[in-house]
Write a protein that holds these residues in place. Structure first.
Motif, mmCIF file in Angstrom:
data_model
loop_
_atom_site.group_PDB
_atom_site.id
_atom_site.type_symbol
_atom_site.label_atom_id
_atom_site.label_comp_id
_atom_site.label_asym_id
_atom_site.label_seq_id
_atom_site.Cartn_x
_atom_site.Cartn_y
_atom_site.Cartn_z
ATOM 1 N N ALA A 252 0.834 -1.203 0.000
ATOM 2 C CA ALA A 252 0.000 0.000 0.000
ATOM 3 C C ALA A 252 0.869 1.253 0.000
ATOM 4 O O ALA A 252 0.577 2.229 -0.709
ATOM 5 C CB ALA A 252 -0.935 -0.008 1.208
ATOM 6 N N LEU A 253 1.938 1.251 0.780
ATOM 7 C CA LEU A 253 2.850 2.396 0.782
ATOM 8 C C LEU A 253 3.555 2.523 -0.570
ATOM 9 O O LEU A 253 3.748 3.633 -1.073
ATOM 10 C CB LEU A 253 3.894 2.248 1.890
ATOM 11 C CG LEU A 253 3.397 2.440 3.330
ATOM 12 C CD1 LEU A 253 4.541 2.203 4.313
ATOM 13 C CD2 LEU A 253 2.799 3.834 3.531
ATOM 14 N N ALA A 254 3.915 1.386 -1.154
ATOM 15 C CA ALA A 254 4.574 1.418 -2.458
ATOM 16 C C ALA A 254 3.654 2.014 -3.518
ATOM 17 O O ALA A 254 4.098 2.761 -4.395
ATOM 18 C CB ALA A 254 5.006 0.013 -2.861
ATOM 19 N N ALA A 255 2.362 1.712 -3.412
ATOM 20 C CA ALA A 255 1.396 2.243 -4.383
ATOM 21 C C ALA A 255 1.250 3.750 -4.257
ATOM 22 O O ALA A 255 0.879 4.431 -5.222
ATOM 23 C CB ALA A 255 0.038 1.572 -4.189
ATOM 24 N N LEU A 256 1.561 4.280 -3.079
ATOM 25 C CA LEU A 256 1.482 5.730 -2.859
ATOM 26 C C LEU A 256 2.815 6.416 -3.121
ATOM 27 O O LEU A 256 2.948 7.623 -2.913
ATOM 28 C CB LEU A 256 1.056 6.016 -1.420
ATOM 29 C CG LEU A 256 -0.378 5.633 -1.040
ATOM 30 C CD1 LEU A 256 -0.560 5.741 0.467
ATOM 31 C CD2 LEU A 256 -1.384 6.506 -1.763
ATOM 32 N N GLY A 257 3.780 5.654 -3.568
ATOM 33 C CA GLY A 257 5.147 6.156 -3.680
ATOM 34 C C GLY A 257 5.321 7.392 -4.529
ATOM 35 O O GLY A 257 6.220 8.204 -4.277
ATOM 36 N N GLU A 258 4.517 7.548 -5.569
ATOM 37 C CA GLU A 258 4.671 8.686 -6.463
ATOM 38 C C GLU A 258 4.088 9.971 -5.893
ATOM 39 O O GLU A 258 4.331 11.047 -6.399
ATOM 40 C CB GLU A 258 4.005 8.371 -7.814
ATOM 41 C CG GLU A 258 4.632 7.178 -8.541
ATOM 42 C CD GLU A 258 6.096 7.405 -8.859
ATOM 43 O OE1 GLU A 258 6.451 8.537 -9.240
ATOM 44 O OE2 GLU A 258 6.891 6.461 -8.712
ATOM 45 N N ARG A 259 3.301 9.841 -4.830
ATOM 46 C CA ARG A 259 2.641 11.008 -4.257
ATOM 47 C C ARG A 259 3.327 11.408 -2.958
ATOM 48 O O ARG A 259 3.668 10.551 -2.137
ATOM 49 C CB ARG A 259 1.167 10.694 -3.979
ATOM 50 C CG ARG A 259 0.420 10.175 -5.192
ATOM 51 C CD ARG A 259 -1.026 9.886 -4.849
ATOM 52 N NE ARG A 259 -1.738 9.296 -5.975
ATOM 53 C CZ ARG A 259 -3.041 9.001 -5.955
ATOM 54 N NH1 ARG A 259 -3.750 9.240 -4.869
ATOM 55 N NH2 ARG A 259 -3.614 8.462 -7.021
ATOM 56 N N PRO A 260 3.538 12.678 -2.721
ATOM 57 C CA PRO A 260 4.177 13.103 -1.470
ATOM 58 C C PRO A 260 3.264 12.832 -0.271
ATOM 59 O O PRO A 260 2.068 13.128 -0.318
ATOM 60 C CB PRO A 260 4.396 14.602 -1.674
ATOM 61 C CG PRO A 260 3.368 15.010 -2.691
ATOM 62 C CD PRO A 260 3.213 13.828 -3.600
ATOM 63 N N LEU A 261 3.809 12.234 0.760
ATOM 64 C CA LEU A 261 3.048 11.974 1.976
ATOM 65 C C LEU A 261 3.455 13.007 3.019
ATOM 66 O O LEU A 261 4.505 12.904 3.643
ATOM 67 C CB LEU A 261 3.320 10.549 2.474
ATOM 68 C CG LEU A 261 2.866 9.414 1.546
ATOM 69 C CD1 LEU A 261 3.211 8.060 2.152
ATOM 70 C CD2 LEU A 261 1.373 9.505 1.273
ATOM 71 N N ARG A 262 2.613 13.999 3.183
ATOM 72 C CA ARG A 262 2.908 15.066 4.134
ATOM 73 C C ARG A 262 2.466 14.714 5.548
ATOM 74 O O ARG A 262 3.012 15.207 6.519
ATOM 75 C CB ARG A 262 2.212 16.348 3.690
ATOM 76 C CG ARG A 262 2.723 16.905 2.362
ATOM 77 C CD ARG A 262 1.738 17.884 1.757
ATOM 78 N NE ARG A 262 0.509 17.202 1.339
ATOM 79 C CZ ARG A 262 -0.550 17.819 0.824
ATOM 80 N NH1 ARG A 262 -0.547 19.147 0.718
ATOM 81 N NH2 ARG A 262 -1.609 17.133 0.447
ATOM 82 N N SER A 263 1.454 13.856 5.637
ATOM 83 C CA SER A 263 0.892 13.517 6.938
ATOM 84 C C SER A 263 0.354 12.086 6.893
ATOM 85 O O SER A 263 -0.370 11.723 5.970
ATOM 86 C CB SER A 263 -0.227 14.498 7.299
ATOM 87 O OG SER A 263 -0.853 14.132 8.505
ATOM 88 N N ILE A 264 0.719 11.280 7.904
ATOM 89 C CA ILE A 264 0.277 9.883 7.956
ATOM 90 C C ILE A 264 -0.257 9.612 9.355
ATOM 91 O O ILE A 264 0.379 9.954 10.359
ATOM 92 C CB ILE A 264 1.442 8.914 7.656
ATOM 93 C CG1 ILE A 264 2.157 9.301 6.365
ATOM 94 C CG2 ILE A 264 0.929 7.479 7.561
ATOM 95 C CD1 ILE A 264 3.436 8.526 6.111
ATOM 96 N N ALA A 265 -1.428 8.989 9.424
ATOM 97 C CA ALA A 265 -2.033 8.639 10.711
ATOM 98 C C ALA A 265 -1.967 7.132 10.913
ATOM 99 O O ALA A 265 -2.214 6.356 9.980
ATOM 100 C CB ALA A 265 -3.479 9.115 10.772
ATOM 101 N N VAL A 266 -1.634 6.717 12.136
ATOM 102 C CA VAL A 266 -1.581 5.300 12.506
ATOM 103 C C VAL A 266 -2.542 5.103 13.670
ATOM 104 O O VAL A 266 -2.367 5.694 14.744
ATOM 105 C CB VAL A 266 -0.155 4.876 12.912
ATOM 106 C CG1 VAL A 266 -0.135 3.404 13.307
ATOM 107 C CG2 VAL A 266 0.832 5.146 11.784
ATOM 108 N N ILE A 267 -3.566 4.287 13.468
ATOM 109 C CA ILE A 267 -4.584 4.057 14.488
ATOM 110 C C ILE A 267 -4.322 2.713 15.157
ATOM 111 O O ILE A 267 -4.329 1.669 14.507
ATOM 112 C CB ILE A 267 -5.994 4.083 13.873
ATOM 113 C CG1 ILE A 267 -6.259 5.427 13.194
ATOM 114 C CG2 ILE A 267 -7.049 3.802 14.937
ATOM 115 C CD1 ILE A 267 -7.575 5.486 12.439
#
Length: 438
Positions: free
Chosen positions: A196-211
């Motif tokens: 899932a993180l690899a699929a988002l690789g092209e997009r900048p992740l400015r904020s990530i939430a872990v529940i």
């Protein structure tokens, strides 16, 4: 199109992850020791291989159990399926002995796949078991079961019959109802982490939430902090922060086989209370290494003034929205004061664990032949076999699916993997010698 295998197997195992591999090891060790004709066994696995938690093998993480609690050592230290034998075969025995501590997840995952390759029996990958159906003879008795599986690559269906069936499909990923409608590219369960993180690789992740506040959640927070140095990391937990496992020597004897005997002998309400006491040894907590690393990371964050790690303690998610540009809005509330908050994230990782089904969905067609308790769960023997009606001779084993009945050590933990397989295997052999249902 459905392909039918008309050969009746002595044993069909649904799931060739750890529980299935441990059972195969017990079967084949017995065949090797006795020199008897091999048991006719078939192992079905929905994945392409038997990789152990492949989406959570993160750098620097390790297992939480002793490496001698492997697929075979507690049952027979001479087995070719043991972790020491794996080390000897890999040429790493002596270097490993200098390491100390626990085994890395990476090496343990390699051991699991190595053990799977040692199995000589028929293993079919790409076989997701959909149902186990009774096969009724002309006399009205059920002597075999038909296992229907699907190849996820092309949707083709396949069947195989067995005199005994072992369900070793594991627990199912749990996602709170509030989050389920939003599952997808931006909101996903921890079991899908790396792809899932690899699929988002092209997009900048400015904020990530872990529940979540368990070991997986803690490891993921640390992983994200290392992999995304410019991102804001939000950890959302319902209590006062990450708690450590109950690591007392005596309390962790719940993972000993004789504790399973004790737990099995308790009545319903007693079992629930005993299981509730044991949960702190394995659920919703972290080990000392992760607790220390998390606290050091937060401390360093405060010291440098970066304010990149945000620990939202005593916080629950009350609503979820999505913005037009694809971001996720988590509306939160403090669990005691009710103070509201808002977290805007590019990705939300759900670390809310796994659940055990009261009745595995694959057994729906078998319900008329199962004895169920007041909660609709199968009545299960000490040997993990579901009790059946008098007209049914098929052995249905629930391998790793009866925590509620056998205790915390009999679920997903490796601690009793070999012992559990031994118990099932002994019961299975006894049934094959005496084919009339016990």
């Amino acid at each position: 199109m459905t392909t039918h295998d008309t050969t009746v197997q002595d044993l069909v195992v649904a799931g060739f992850g750890p529980s299935g591999i441990a059972l195969a090891a017990a079967v084949e060790d017995h065949d090797d020791a006795t020199g008897a004709a091999p048991l006719a066994a078939r192992y079905l696995e929905k994945a392409a291989d038997s990789a152990w938690q492949p989406n959570l093998v993160l750098p620097g993480t390790d297992i939480q159990h002793h490496f001698l609690r492997d697929f075979a050592t507690p049952r027979d230290a001479r087995s070719r399926f043991t972790f020491p034998h794996y080390l000897q075969q890999s040429g790493r025995f002596y270097p490993f002995t200098l390491m100390g501590g626990y085994v890395s997840r990476l090496e343990w995952s390699d051991y699991v796949q190595w053990a799977a390759r040692q199995v000589r029996g028929a293993v079919d990958h790409h076989r997701e078991v959909l149902s186990v159906e009774p096969v009724t003879g002309a006399d009205g008795r059920v002597r075999t079961a038909r296992v229907l599986s699907r190849d996820p690559r092309d949707g083709s269906l396949h069947t195989v019959e067995g005199r005994n069936i072992a369900l070793a499909t594991g627990h199912e990923a749990y996602v709170p109802e509030l989050l389920r409608p939003h599952l997808g590219e931006r909101v996903f369960h921890a079991s899908k982490l790396l792809p899932a993180l690899a699929a988002l690789g092209e997009r900048p992740l400015r904020s990530i939430a872990v529940i979540g506040a368990g070991q997986t959640a803690g490891e993921i927070v640390l992983h994200l902090a290392a992999q995304y140095p410019d991102a804001q990391i939000h950890s959302v937990v319902r209590h006062a922060g990450f708690r450590m496992y109950e690591l007392g020597h005596f309390s962790n004897e719940v993972y000993f086989p004789d504790e399973t005997d004790y737990f099995y002998g308790l009545e319903g309400e007693q079992r629930e209370r005993a299981l509730d006491q044991a949960r702190a040894t394995n659920y919703a907590a972290v080990d000392p290494d992760v607790s220390t690393a998390l606290y050091q990371a937060v401390y360093q964050d405060r010291f440098t003034g970066r304010q990149r790690l945000h620990m939202h303690k005593r916080t629950e998610v009350t609503a979820v929205d999505e913005t037009p540009d694809g971001r996720v809005l988590l509306r939160t509330a403090e669990v005691f004061t009710g103070e509201s908050g808002l977290i805007e994230a590019d990705a939300v990782i759900v670390c809310t664990g796994y659940r055990e089904a009261a009745l595995p969905r694959q057994l729906a067609a078998f319900v008329p032949h199962l004895r169920l308790d007041a909660q609709g769960r199968p009545e299960v023997t000490r040997a993990y076999r579901a009790r059946t009606t008098d007209d049914c001779e098929v052995g249905i084993y629930l391998d790793g699916l009866t925590e509620w009945r056998h205790g915390i050590g009999s679920a997903t933990s490796f601690s009793q993997m070999a012992a559990k397989a031994d118990t099932i295997h002994r019961d299975l052999r006894a049934r094959l010698r005496r084919p009339v249902a016990a």
